[in-house]
Design an enzyme around this catalytic site. Sequence first.
Site, PDB file in Angstrom:
ATOM      1  N   HIS A  35       4.507   6.628   0.650  1.00 15.65           N
ATOM      2  CA  HIS A  35       3.711   6.992  -0.647  1.00 15.65           C
ATOM      3  C   HIS A  35       2.822   8.507  -0.630  1.00 15.65           C
ATOM      4  O   HIS A  35       2.683   8.968  -1.638  1.00 15.65           O
ATOM      5  CB  HIS A  35       2.954   5.968  -1.469  1.00 15.65           C
ATOM      6  CG  HIS A  35       4.151   4.873  -2.072  1.00 15.65           C
ATOM      7  ND1 HIS A  35       4.471   3.719  -1.247  1.00 15.65           N
ATOM      8  CD2 HIS A  35       4.548   4.821  -3.345  1.00 15.65           C
ATOM      9  CE1 HIS A  35       5.229   3.162  -2.112  1.00 15.65           C
ATOM     10  NE2 HIS A  35       5.360   3.776  -3.250  1.00 15.65           N
ATOM     11  N   GLY A  36       2.205   8.341   0.668  1.00 12.41           N
ATOM     12  CA  GLY A  36       1.406   9.656   0.671  1.00 12.41           C
ATOM     13  C   GLY A  36       0.603   9.381   1.995  1.00 12.41           C
ATOM     14  O   GLY A  36       0.485   8.238   2.548  1.00 12.41           O
TER      15      GLY A  36
END
Length: 176
Positions: A35-36
Amino acid sequence: FLQEYLYIPLGGNKKGEYRTYLNLMITMILGGLWHGATWNYAVWGAFHGIALATERYISHNFTLKETLLLKIIKVIFIFSTVSLAWLLFKLHEFSHVIEYLEAIGNNLERSVEIKLNVRILLYSSPIVFYHFFYLLKRKYQNANIFKNFEAIIYGIMLFLIITSSGLPGVFIYFQF
């Protein structure tokens, strides 16, 4: 995706109990990093990995009678745990998470306004209502009592979701 391309190639649950817990942790941490590439996403994934490993350990090592009260406690615990973990996902700085939790603690110490309680109940009612309906439907699945009311119940839940949806915001995955 996580199960097919991470958990199973790592060995899944086929290489022993402790390796299963490690595989769950690695899978969820990598899922968080997907996601990051920041620490809050890694911690978010680790939080979910710990929750999955804990749930697996408890379910395999303790025999608990599945009563309605236990199911309600499990729903409340899971909802609270996942909601807490979403703070790590949504707030990009650990300091913001700490400030948010401190603000919650400070608000609990003060006298809480009735208007705030009504809004909290209104916002959470679709989720709570859905889970209670699901539990009742499972318990009385052979009785046709819910067939007549199912459309009405889903209509009420949709109404509650629409009326308690809050302010519109940017879709979270547009940032990736």
